[in-house]
Scaffold this motif. Structure first.
Motif, PDB file in Angstrom:
ATOM      1  N   ALA A  54       0.828  -1.207   0.000  1.00 40.35           N
ATOM      2  CA  ALA A  54       0.000   0.000   0.000  1.00 40.35           C
ATOM      3  C   ALA A  54       0.864   1.260   0.000  1.00 40.35           C
ATOM      4  O   ALA A  54       0.500   2.277  -0.589  1.00 40.35           O
ATOM      5  CB  ALA A  54      -0.931  -0.001   1.207  1.00 40.35           C
ATOM      6  N   VAL A  55       2.034   1.194   0.675  1.00 40.66           N
ATOM      7  CA  VAL A  55       2.944   2.342   0.657  1.00 40.66           C
ATOM      8  C   VAL A  55       3.398   2.630  -0.767  1.00 40.66           C
ATOM      9  O   VAL A  55       3.402   3.781  -1.230  1.00 40.66           O
ATOM     10  CB  VAL A  55       4.158   2.077   1.572  1.00 40.66           C
ATOM     11  CG1 VAL A  55       5.231   3.132   1.342  1.00 40.66           C
ATOM     12  CG2 VAL A  55       3.737   2.071   3.023  1.00 40.66           C
ATOM     13  N   LEU A  56       3.768   1.582  -1.512  1.00 41.41           N
ATOM     14  CA  LEU A  56       4.213   1.775  -2.886  1.00 41.41           C
ATOM     15  C   LEU A  56       3.101   2.348  -3.752  1.00 41.41           C
ATOM     16  O   LEU A  56       3.316   3.268  -4.544  1.00 41.41           O
ATOM     17  CB  LEU A  56       4.698   0.441  -3.462  1.00 41.41           C
ATOM     18  CG  LEU A  56       5.949  -0.160  -2.814  1.00 41.41           C
ATOM     19  CD1 LEU A  56       6.314  -1.479  -3.478  1.00 41.41           C
ATOM     20  CD2 LEU A  56       7.113   0.798  -2.888  1.00 41.41           C
ATOM     21  N   VAL A  57       1.884   1.808  -3.617  1.00 44.63           N
ATOM     22  CA  VAL A  57       0.750   2.305  -4.405  1.00 44.63           C
ATOM     23  C   VAL A  57       0.467   3.759  -4.056  1.00 44.63           C
ATOM     24  O   VAL A  57       0.188   4.584  -4.940  1.00 44.63           O
ATOM     25  CB  VAL A  57      -0.493   1.434  -4.160  1.00 44.63           C
ATOM     26  CG1 VAL A  57      -1.728   2.046  -4.820  1.00 44.63           C
ATOM     27  CG2 VAL A  57      -0.267   0.028  -4.694  1.00 44.63           C
ATOM     28  N   THR A  58       0.562   4.094  -2.766  1.00 43.89           N
ATOM     29  CA  THR A  58       0.302   5.479  -2.345  1.00 43.89           C
ATOM     30  C   THR A  58       1.334   6.432  -2.936  1.00 43.89           C
ATOM     31  O   THR A  58       0.987   7.520  -3.427  1.00 43.89           O
ATOM     32  CB  THR A  58       0.321   5.579  -0.806  1.00 43.89           C
ATOM     33  OG1 THR A  58      -0.679   4.699  -0.265  1.00 43.89           O
ATOM     34  CG2 THR A  58       0.032   6.998  -0.349  1.00 43.89           C
ATOM     35  N   LEU A  59       2.611   6.048  -2.913  1.00 45.36           N
ATOM     36  CA  LEU A  59       3.652   6.915  -3.476  1.00 45.36           C
ATOM     37  C   LEU A  59       3.472   7.087  -4.983  1.00 45.36           C
ATOM     38  O   LEU A  59       3.638   8.197  -5.515  1.00 45.36           O
ATOM     39  CB  LEU A  59       5.037   6.338  -3.175  1.00 45.36           C
ATOM     40  CG  LEU A  59       5.475   6.363  -1.705  1.00 45.36           C
ATOM     41  CD1 LEU A  59       6.832   5.706  -1.549  1.00 45.36           C
ATOM     42  CD2 LEU A  59       5.504   7.781  -1.162  1.00 45.36           C
ATOM     43  N   ILE A  60       3.110   6.002  -5.683  1.00 45.23           N
ATOM     44  CA  ILE A  60       2.893   6.106  -7.129  1.00 45.23           C
ATOM     45  C   ILE A  60       1.679   6.987  -7.415  1.00 45.23           C
ATOM     46  O   ILE A  60       1.691   7.817  -8.336  1.00 45.23           O
ATOM     47  CB  ILE A  60       2.722   4.699  -7.742  1.00 45.23           C
ATOM     48  CG1 ILE A  60       4.041   3.927  -7.643  1.00 45.23           C
ATOM     49  CG2 ILE A  60       2.262   4.794  -9.196  1.00 45.23           C
ATOM     50  CD1 ILE A  60       3.942   2.474  -8.046  1.00 45.23           C
TER      51      ILE A  60
ATOM     52  N   LEU B 281       9.169  11.041  -5.950  1.00 44.99           N
ATOM     53  CA  LEU B 281       8.273  10.046  -5.344  1.00 44.99           C
ATOM     54  C   LEU B 281       8.367   8.709  -6.064  1.00 44.99           C
ATOM     55  O   LEU B 281       8.358   7.641  -5.423  1.00 44.99           O
ATOM     56  CB  LEU B 281       6.839  10.572  -5.381  1.00 44.99           C
ATOM     57  CG  LEU B 281       6.541  11.761  -4.464  1.00 44.99           C
ATOM     58  CD1 LEU B 281       5.148  12.311  -4.720  1.00 44.99           C
ATOM     59  CD2 LEU B 281       6.681  11.365  -2.998  1.00 44.99           C
ATOM     60  N   LEU B 282       8.452   8.719  -7.395  1.00 47.81           N
ATOM     61  CA  LEU B 282       8.570   7.470  -8.142  1.00 47.81           C
ATOM     62  C   LEU B 282       9.881   6.757  -7.820  1.00 47.81           C
ATOM     63  O   LEU B 282       9.912   5.529  -7.643  1.00 47.81           O
ATOM     64  CB  LEU B 282       8.463   7.747  -9.642  1.00 47.81           C
ATOM     65  CG  LEU B 282       7.057   8.072 -10.164  1.00 47.81           C
ATOM     66  CD1 LEU B 282       7.110   8.472 -11.628  1.00 47.81           C
ATOM     67  CD2 LEU B 282       6.114   6.884  -9.971  1.00 47.81           C
ATOM     68  N   LEU B 283      10.962   7.519  -7.744  1.00 51.78           N
ATOM     69  CA  LEU B 283      12.244   6.910  -7.395  1.00 51.78           C
ATOM     70  C   LEU B 283      12.205   6.327  -5.986  1.00 51.78           C
ATOM     71  O   LEU B 283      12.774   5.248  -5.737  1.00 51.78           O
ATOM     72  CB  LEU B 283      13.360   7.951  -7.512  1.00 51.78           C
ATOM     73  CG  LEU B 283      13.720   8.403  -8.937  1.00 51.78           C
ATOM     74  CD1 LEU B 283      14.776   9.494  -8.899  1.00 51.78           C
ATOM     75  CD2 LEU B 283      14.211   7.214  -9.763  1.00 51.78           C
ATOM     76  N   THR B 284      11.570   7.011  -5.082  1.00 53.20           N
ATOM     77  CA  THR B 284      11.440   6.496  -3.718  1.00 53.20           C
ATOM     78  C   THR B 284      10.648   5.200  -3.714  1.00 53.20           C
ATOM     79  O   THR B 284      10.973   4.245  -2.989  1.00 53.20           O
ATOM     80  CB  THR B 284      10.752   7.533  -2.822  1.00 53.20           C
ATOM     81  OG1 THR B 284      11.491   8.747  -2.854  1.00 53.20           O
ATOM     82  CG2 THR B 284      10.664   7.042  -1.389  1.00 53.20           C
TER      83      THR B 284
ATOM     84  N   PHE C  54      13.651   1.326  -0.986  1.00 56.57           N
ATOM     85  CA  PHE C  54      14.174   1.907   0.254  1.00 56.57           C
ATOM     86  C   PHE C  54      13.155   1.809   1.393  1.00 56.57           C
ATOM     87  O   PHE C  54      13.519   1.564   2.554  1.00 56.57           O
ATOM     88  CB  PHE C  54      14.562   3.359  -0.010  1.00 56.57           C
ATOM     89  CG  PHE C  54      14.860   4.153   1.229  1.00 56.57           C
ATOM     90  CD1 PHE C  54      16.056   3.986   1.907  1.00 56.57           C
ATOM     91  CD2 PHE C  54      13.928   5.057   1.732  1.00 56.57           C
ATOM     92  CE1 PHE C  54      16.325   4.712   3.049  1.00 56.57           C
ATOM     93  CE2 PHE C  54      14.199   5.782   2.873  1.00 56.57           C
ATOM     94  CZ  PHE C  54      15.404   5.598   3.535  1.00 56.57           C
ATOM     95  N   ILE C  55      11.880   1.994   1.052  1.00 60.55           N
ATOM     96  CA  ILE C  55      10.840   1.991   2.080  1.00 60.55           C
ATOM     97  C   ILE C  55      10.816   0.667   2.832  1.00 60.55           C
ATOM     98  O   ILE C  55      10.504   0.605   4.025  1.00 60.55           O
ATOM     99  CB  ILE C  55       9.459   2.266   1.431  1.00 60.55           C
ATOM    100  CG1 ILE C  55       9.432   3.676   0.825  1.00 60.55           C
ATOM    101  CG2 ILE C  55       8.341   2.124   2.446  1.00 60.55           C
ATOM    102  CD1 ILE C  55       9.556   4.781   1.822  1.00 60.55           C
ATOM    103  N   GLY C  56      11.135  -0.419   2.113  1.00 62.59           N
ATOM    104  CA  GLY C  56      11.068  -1.734   2.750  1.00 62.59           C
ATOM    105  C   GLY C  56      12.033  -1.923   3.895  1.00 62.59           C
ATOM    106  O   GLY C  56      11.869  -2.848   4.700  1.00 62.59           O
ATOM    107  N   TRP C  57      13.053  -1.081   3.997  1.00 64.97           N
ATOM    108  CA  TRP C  57      14.032  -1.227   5.065  1.00 64.97           C
ATOM    109  C   TRP C  57      13.645  -0.471   6.340  1.00 64.97           C
ATOM    110  O   TRP C  57      14.326  -0.583   7.355  1.00 64.97           O
ATOM    111  CB  TRP C  57      15.389  -0.720   4.585  1.00 64.97           C
ATOM    112  CG  TRP C  57      15.980  -1.555   3.489  1.00 64.97           C
ATOM    113  CD1 TRP C  57      15.806  -1.420   2.150  1.00 64.97           C
ATOM    114  CD2 TRP C  57      16.828  -2.679   3.669  1.00 64.97           C
ATOM    115  NE1 TRP C  57      16.486  -2.373   1.459  1.00 64.97           N
ATOM    116  CE2 TRP C  57      17.142  -3.176   2.376  1.00 64.97           C
ATOM    117  CE3 TRP C  57      17.371  -3.338   4.785  1.00 64.97           C
ATOM    118  CZ2 TRP C  57      17.962  -4.288   2.181  1.00 64.97           C
ATOM    119  CZ3 TRP C  57      18.201  -4.428   4.581  1.00 64.97           C
ATOM    120  CH2 TRP C  57      18.478  -4.896   3.291  1.00 64.97           C
TER     121      TRP C  57
END
Length: 741
Positions: free
Chosen positions: A62-68, A350-353, A358-361
């Motif tokens: 969900a974090v990835l979808v939110t950032l995208i 945001l896309l690069l993030t 990186f968020i997974g760590w």
């Protein structure tokens, strides 16, 4: 060096900043990074709040979808008239989590099993409905009403969110302790360092992104622990995140098999509408606040509709509730004005993030510590001060009592019932409070110089100039509580009153309270008036209370503030006279002599008569603060004011000196006492360097014998002067009586 941003919390609006005019891709990239430093950590925390009941694996997706989704929203803002940055927010996230919790309780009633797939489907449908509600509200132009929600409602929301965040993150830490993968000391260390870092940044480095710093230090500590064989739980279990959108894992087919679909749809429509209203309100308020700060127009209707559709798609895909973020927008604005370049750069960041993994760590304990710090800083400080004052027995004014009661109801509803009920109660009670306070327009009346004039004695020549140009003087009487929701009306009213004006007086006597947005509006209006060549004067805001004075006096120059309406009108008339007749406030004998023939007492006299009368008069000079005449002394002379300004003072029964009128060039002093040989009834004090021509009684008596015709003209002029003053006073009293009624 950019001006620091003062942040109370991610929910509390930041203090406005003035962006430097730094063009170019470097400034735009810096602005994007500044915005991302606020957007990414807060969006991460919001996702964790929403997906707390679905587990960290789904939350990571969900974090990835939110950032995208945020990146796509920033891309859609390229070319916008009013670009703003977007973010997931605790306000909507906390409410969505509460709605989902209630939905889970209703699953048996709807004939549905409690599975992660069904929970995801419910959440996606809820967020999709909220996005469609945003679209409908944009179509209906409901943004015209969102600004009317009083600040105490948001203060209550802040307190409720603080409590809910605290409880949810304590529960999250407890779950991590019970999970057993990491030791309790390691979890306490990671969560504790994140909390302390966030607290320290807000306390000593307010221009830094507190949540970003907090998560960063937590991550570094977690990596250090992992390097010595003490791993802690992270969003991606320490190996990045495998992308799988939540909507792909949702059990849409199972949701369609509900036993009571009508009940499910009704429930979803009601709660989705409520969440959509919240997202809509925060989006429009953030956009209006940015427009208020940088004077850019509101966004076009088609682009707003597109934003709503993008938000709908993002919600169905599994993103946390997304709204315009005033915090991120202001942070980016420190570097440069928001434009298409900033939007593009923000989307790339945001896309690069998102794709970097990186968020997974990021450790879950660091997220919990960061959110606990957010909870500590989210509560409304003003409401706590009001509670302390009330508990100490202090007398609160009516508005403070109303505010405190509303805040208490909204906060208590959030804690004792849930955030959903708190939002409903807050919106309803807030609109009722607004209706009770703000049914009146902030501009009560606009008068010109034909309707209002100062009680200042002047020459007939000056009075004639004022009469000819009286409509160029405007008096704007303000009233009520002037806050963000009334600023558009206030700005329009002031600018309409400025049309054709040379000088304006703003009367704050009827204003009960103002906020920072009012001060910003007045500051911008004064700049526009300065460009237009219109002088602005204010009746001292301190007379309306300490709150009004504290908000307004810092933005006003001392020469703009008059103690009362009469002196403000007098200064405005002086401005008008200087502008229309080309006079300058000079002093001296030569200036006085040049205007002797225009004085009231010399009207109708030929050159010989004027010369004779002037030869009988003695010039006297007074410095600032000196007394020209004393109350109670014999009226044995008549004075004509040639230059300067003076105040007529009378003593009240309580022994206080009160200013009742002003005197300017051409005014006659002591005429009543001179005519009826009575003691003087008032004291006249010089306000600056004053020059008068004095006619002693002995000289008057000699003139009566030598030139009776001249004396007859002199007495006639005094009678005409008194008649003009009487008419002026009567008209002034009538107009002010009608204004009070």
């Amino acid at each position: 060096m950019s001006k620091p941003i003062v942040q109370a919390s991610s929910f509390t609006p930041l203090q406005p900043v003035h962006a430097p005019s730094a063009p170019g891709w470097k400034a735009e990239l810096s602005a994007a990074l500044e915005g991302a430093a606020f957007t990414v950590p807060l969006s991460l925390g919001s996702v964790m709040v929403v997906y707390a009941a679905l587990g960290p694996t789904i939350a990571a997706s969900a974090v990835l979808v939110t950032l995208i989704a945020l990146a796509l929203l920033q891309l859609s803002a390229i070319g916008a008239k009013r670009p703003v940055l977007y973010s997931a927010r605790f306000f909507e996230a906390t409410t969505a989590a509460e709605i989902l919790r209630h939905a889970i309780e209703h699953l048996p009633q709807w004939g549905l099993g409690d599975t992660p797939g069904l929970r995801l489907a419910l959440l996606g449908l809820l967020l999709g409905v909220s996005g469609l509600v945003m679209v409908v509200l944009f179509v209906l132009r409901a943004d015209r009403f969102s600004r009317h929600i009083p600040q105490p409602v948001f203060s209550g929301f802040s307190n409720g969110i603080a409590v809910v965040l605290f409880m949810s993150q304590v529960h999250a830490l407890q779950a991590l302790f019970e999970g057993g993968r990491a030791s309790a000391p390691d979890l306490v260390a990671v969560g504790g360092i994140s909390f302390v870092a966030g607290f320290a940044v807000r306390r000593w480095l307010p221009s830094w992104p507190a949540a970003g710093t907090s998560l960063g230090l937590g991550l570094l500590l977690a990596l250090a622990l992992a390097s010595v064989g003490h791993p802690v739980d992270t969003l991606g279990s320490g190996h990045g995140v495998v992308f799988a959108a939540p909507f792909q894992m949702a059990d849409w087919h199972g949701l369609a098999g509900a036993r009571d679909p009508m009940s499910l749809l009704t429930w979803m429509a009601a709660n989705g509408s409520l969440l959509g209203v919240m997202v809509f309100i925060n989006t429009t308020v953030a956009s209006q606040a940015m427009s208020h700060i940088d004077d850019r127009p509101a966004e076009s209707q088609p682009r707003l509709l597109w934003t709503g559709l993008c938000t709908t798609a993002a919600g169905i895909a599994g993103a946390a509730p997304i709204a315009a973020s005033l915090q991120s927008s202001l942070a980016a604005s420190r570097m440069t004005r928001l434009n298409s370049g900033v939007m593009l750069s923000s989307a790339v960041v945001l896309l690069l993030t998102a794709v970097s993994g990186f968020i997974g760590w990021i450790p879950l304990a660091a997220v919990a510590g960061t959110l606990l710090c957010e909870a500590f800083y989210t509560y409304d400080k003003r409401s706590v001060r009001l509670v302390r004052q009330w508990a100490a027995g202090a007398l609160l004014d009516r508005q403070a009592r109303e505010d405190l009661a509303l805040i208490a109801v909204v906060t208590a509803t959030a804690v004792l019932v849930n955030m959903v009920a708190s939002v409903v109660a807050g919106l309803l009670l807030g609109l009722l409070l607004f209706a009770s306070r703000h049914l009146l327009h902030p501009v009560r009346s606009v008068s010109d110089g034909t309707q209002l004039a100062s009680n200042c004695a002047r020459s007939r020549a000056d009075l004639q100039v004022l009469a000819e140009h009286a409509r160029a003087l405007r008096v704007v009487e303000l009233e009520g509580d002037l806050f963000f929701g009334t600023m558009d009306q206030l700005d329009r009213g002031l600018r309409a009153a400025m049309e054709g004006a040379s000088c304006m007086v703003l009367d704050w006597a009827g204003v009960r309270n103002v906020d920072s947005s009012c001060a910003q509006t007045i500051a911008k209006f004064q700049k526009a008036a300065e460009v237009a060549g219109v002088g602005i004067l204010h009746v001292d805001p301190a007379a309306s209370g300490a709150k009004v004075a504290a908000a307004l006096l810092p933005i006003l120059r001392p020469e703009q503030v008059a103690p009362d309406l009469d002196r403000a009108l007098e200064r405005a008339e002086n401005h008008l006279l200087a502008e229309r007749s080309g006079l300058t406030p000079q002093h001296g004998h030569a200036q006085a002599h040049g205007h002797m023939d225009q004085a009231t007492l010399f009207v109708g006299m030929d050159e010989c008569e004027q010369a004779l009368l002037e030869s009988m008069m003695t010039r006297r000079h007074f410095r600032h603060g000196e007394t020209v005449v004393h109350a109670g002394e014999p009226g044995d002379s008549l004075m004509l004011m040639l230059e300067g300004a003076a105040s007529v003072m009378v003593r009240t029964e309580g022994g206080h000196e009160v200013r009742v009128a002003g005197l300017r060039r051409g005014a006659v002093i002591g005429e009543l006492a001179f005519l009826d040989r009575s003691p003087r009834s008032a004291t006249v004090v010089a306000q600056d360097q004053v020059v008068v021509a004095e006619l002693p009684r002995e000289a008057f008596d000699r003139l009566s014998v030598q030139a009776p015709v001249l004396v007859q003209k002199l007495l006639a002029n005094i009678a005409l002067y008194l008649a003009a003053r009487l008419r002026h006073t009567n008209r002034l009293a009538a107009v002010r009586r009608s204004r009070r009624s």
